[in-house]
Design a protein around this motif. Sequence first.
Motif, PDB file in Angstrom:
ATOM      1  N   ARG A 196      -0.320  -4.244  -5.884  1.00 11.24           N
ATOM      2  CA  ARG A 196      -0.330  -5.000  -4.630  1.00 11.24           C
ATOM      3  C   ARG A 196       0.826  -5.989  -4.556  1.00 11.24           C
ATOM      4  O   ARG A 196       1.463  -6.141  -3.499  1.00 11.24           O
ATOM      5  N   LYS A 197       1.152  -6.677  -5.657  1.00 12.70           N
ATOM      6  CA  LYS A 197       2.236  -7.655  -5.633  1.00 12.70           C
ATOM      7  C   LYS A 197       3.565  -7.011  -5.271  1.00 12.70           C
ATOM      8  O   LYS A 197       4.407  -7.617  -4.610  1.00 12.70           O
ATOM      9  N   SER A 241      -2.727  -2.395   0.913  1.00  9.48           N
ATOM     10  CA  SER A 241      -2.324  -3.019  -0.348  1.00  9.48           C
ATOM     11  C   SER A 241      -3.439  -3.885  -0.925  1.00  9.48           C
ATOM     12  O   SER A 241      -3.577  -4.013  -2.137  1.00  9.48           O
ATOM     13  N   LEU A 242      -4.272  -4.462  -0.047  1.00  8.25           N
ATOM     14  CA  LEU A 242      -5.377  -5.299  -0.522  1.00  8.25           C
ATOM     15  C   LEU A 242      -6.449  -4.487  -1.244  1.00  8.25           C
ATOM     16  O   LEU A 242      -7.290  -5.062  -1.944  1.00  8.25           O
ATOM     17  N   ASP A 281       3.345  -5.895  -1.422  1.00 13.49           N
ATOM     18  CA  ASP A 281       3.368  -7.008  -0.481  1.00 13.49           C
ATOM     19  C   ASP A 281       4.773  -7.536  -0.216  1.00 13.49           C
ATOM     20  O   ASP A 281       4.980  -8.359   0.685  1.00 13.49           O
ATOM     21  N   LYS A 282       5.757  -7.080  -1.001  1.00  9.67           N
ATOM     22  CA  LYS A 282       7.151  -7.404  -0.704  1.00  9.67           C
ATOM     23  C   LYS A 282       7.645  -6.624   0.514  1.00  9.67           C
ATOM     24  O   LYS A 282       8.698  -6.925   1.060  1.00  9.67           O
ATOM     25  N   ASN A 341       6.400  -4.286   4.254  1.00 12.81           N
ATOM     26  CA  ASN A 341       5.375  -4.273   5.296  1.00 12.81           C
ATOM     27  C   ASN A 341       5.742  -3.225   6.342  1.00 12.81           C
ATOM     28  O   ASN A 341       6.893  -2.800   6.458  1.00 12.81           O
ATOM     29  N   SER A 358       4.968  -2.376  10.558  1.00 10.57           N
ATOM     30  CA  SER A 358       4.489  -3.018  11.782  1.00 10.57           C
ATOM     31  C   SER A 358       3.346  -2.261  12.434  1.00 10.57           C
ATOM     32  O   SER A 358       2.574  -2.843  13.195  1.00 10.57           O
ATOM     33  N   TRP A 391      -0.518  -1.603   6.643  1.00  9.93           N
ATOM     34  CA  TRP A 391       0.059  -1.646   5.301  1.00  9.93           C
ATOM     35  C   TRP A 391      -0.609  -2.709   4.428  1.00  9.93           C
ATOM     36  O   TRP A 391      -0.985  -2.454   3.289  1.00  9.93           O
ATOM     37  N   ARG A 392      -0.751  -3.910   4.954  1.00 10.98           N
ATOM     38  CA  ARG A 392      -1.328  -4.993   4.157  1.00 10.98           C
ATOM     39  C   ARG A 392      -2.803  -4.745   3.862  1.00 10.98           C
ATOM     40  O   ARG A 392      -3.314  -5.138   2.813  1.00 10.98           O
ATOM     41  N   SER A 393      -3.507  -4.090   4.783  1.00 12.85           N
ATOM     42  CA  SER A 393      -4.904  -3.751   4.516  1.00 12.85           C
ATOM     43  C   SER A 393      -4.997  -2.753   3.377  1.00 12.85           C
ATOM     44  O   SER A 393      -5.901  -2.833   2.539  1.00 12.85           O
TER      45      SER A 393
END
Length: 814
Positions: A293-294, A285-286, A297-298, A300, A302, A281-283
């Motif tokens: 993205r902001k 959003s980046l 990033d709230k 995620n 697993s 997920w974080r990859s």
Amino acid sequence: MPKWLKIILKIVAGVVLLFMLLSVGLFIYINTNKTKVLSLITSTLNKNLDGNLSIGDMETTFFKGFPGISVSLKNVIIKDKRWAEHKHTLLSAKDFDVSINTAALLRGTIRISNIEISNAAIELYKDSTGYSNTSVFKKKKDQPKKTTEDDGGGSSAEFGRFTLNNVSFAVNNQANNKLFAFDINKLAGKMAYPDSGWRAALDLKVMARSMAFNTDKGSFIKDKEISGQMLAGYNEESNKIYVSSKGLKIGYDVFQVNALFDTGRKETEFAIHLNVNKIMWRSASLLLADNIRKTLDKFNMSKPIDLKASISGSLGGGDPFLYVEGKIKDNTLTIPGSKIDSCTFDAVFTNHVDKTKGYDDANSAIHLYKFSGRYNHLPFIIDTGSIVNFEKPVATGNFRSSFALANMNYLLADIAKFSKGSADMNLRYKADVVNYTINKPFIAGVINFKNADAVYLPRNLAFKNTSLSLNFIKGNLILNNIRVQSGHSVVMMNGRVNNFLNFYYDEPEKILLTWNIKSPELRLAEFMGFLGNRKNVQTKTVRRGGSNSGNIIDQLGNVLDKGNAEMHMDVAKVYYKKFLATDVRANLLTTSDGIIIKDVGLKHANGTLRLNGKLLQGANLNRFNLNTTVSNVDIRQFFYSFDNFGLSAITYENLKGYLSAKANITGGVTDNGTLVPRSIHGTTLVSLRNSALLNFDPLIKVGKFAFPFRDLKNIEIPKLDAKFDLEGDKIIINPMQFSSSVLNADISGVYGLNHGTNIAFDVPLRNPKKDEDITDKDELQKRRYRGIVLHLAAKEDETGKVKIGFNKDRKKKD
């Protein structure tokens, strides 16, 4: 060797030799006349530019491009005519190497077999007015158009191989707030020219510095390395460029890419399709712009997820259209303040919900399909759900859940604890999203609880085998088929709260639950928890400016504490300690302060009671105010049921007959329902009929010396009307006439429950038996005081004992 073969070999050798001689000659000519050739190339190219091209130096190499000719240009700079104003150079290349195919050149075709640009910077710049430095490629207005003959015929130049090393490339469009910037570490390709246009196979390693379709919102794939192989092509008829790759690495993840660029438009339009499997997920959003993205990033996940994305728009202006599809399976979703386990769902994001509006946050939405998961041990399914309008987010959806009620203990914490039962929920919801959490959901649908055993913790009330159905209809709450059991008490209820959801969050004190209650048996002692103060419930979130919370679960404690209930009761039997009432009809209003009692009617002790009043809860004492009408009850059962009303000198064992009374009293009661001593105040009107005073010790003691031959153990009282004022531990006996089978007396004074007794008795010694045949009231009154009248007093002495003697104070009054 055959003769014919020798001839062929000689011819080939001759042709090769001739070609080498021509190449050597051309090489020698260019090197000998380098200054002249460089000037000729520069001037020729500048004729076709609306600006300036400069070349610092030129070198030729024979073997590097053999059999062609390689030309290495140094310090190549291309500037448009308005460069002095904006200072953005179109091209600045330290090394610009070109290999020309000699054979093609002899045929009249310029074929560049290889082009290599190194240590260069390319910037396509457009200012806020729309002017672009690419206008350098436009022909000068005063330059006459050349004819075909002037051009000398021949075909356009073709490229073979090309390579870019250490090249920065940027598209800086200030007019439309766009910036695309890349550091090209390596870009190598091979060109082919079918009839329809061209094709290229590319191998690249590029660092994306910016892909900002709107610089105010940030860049996509910012500072991410892009590497891999791609295929590209151009169709001259459609003016479209296509790009594809089955394994393009962006950052640490591999994407399938398909893209289309329509160059035939006034502003080039594009459509890019990306497909990636197993990305974190974080990859993901980046890779997106800052404004997206902001938000992401709230949250995620697993485990990795699968994504498909489409980005389309115009390179000329405006935000692009975004459409992202995701597949999530057996994952853990982290949301602000909590987690949802075992998530499986399909998700779609789009920034173009309304086709008539633009591509912005207000027109953006996330749609969820077949969402299943577990929240705080509660399994649930959202068939369809959406979050629309990212400027003022609103969440909507259909929510279903079935679970054991014991799972709610994790969620309700210090509100309730379930040990048995099941729940089914089928709800439609709509809610604001504030700080990325669901706030004040407006719901419609039904919640069913079945066979529940629970303890309501703030008041320590236990319920068992309880069922209920909550229906949310147009903001109202309708409660059906409710069965509540606490101990031996069984209650069946139906109820309604109008405007429930509007009051629930902001004004719970305005909630009024209207109950219709029926019960075959109600034991009040099992509900004594309502008399005590409610234990404080710690809510997770406190709304600014008040104690209410926008979270539906956190707010439940406030609602249960502050909400009001109007109860219309129909109970066959009511028990409280020794008290038993039948055919009870009552209207009660419970508030945060206590209970208001209206029009209570019941049968008790072969008579009836009617009751109105209120019970107010306090920190250490519960106060009550009651107006009671008692009609023709059996006085013995009545006193027995109410523990003799706190009296000790006279009890139910001393009484017989029927009582009617009216009372207006106030007092105190403890949390366990016990009357507080010395707390009762008020007035009571008492009427006795066909009654008797049995074994009343104070009168028996008096009778030993005053009436030794009369039966004082069974004093029959045909009629008695009296008024008593209750003042804490004292009962004020207003003057009354006591007429009985044994004696008559006029009585008044104070009876002290603890101390202060001072009662005056005017007792005629005449035996009432002598007058029992007289029916005339006036005559009876005259005979009442014939003979000797004793003026006695029952008074407490200094030791606290009550002694009976002559009323000396009466003489002083006389």
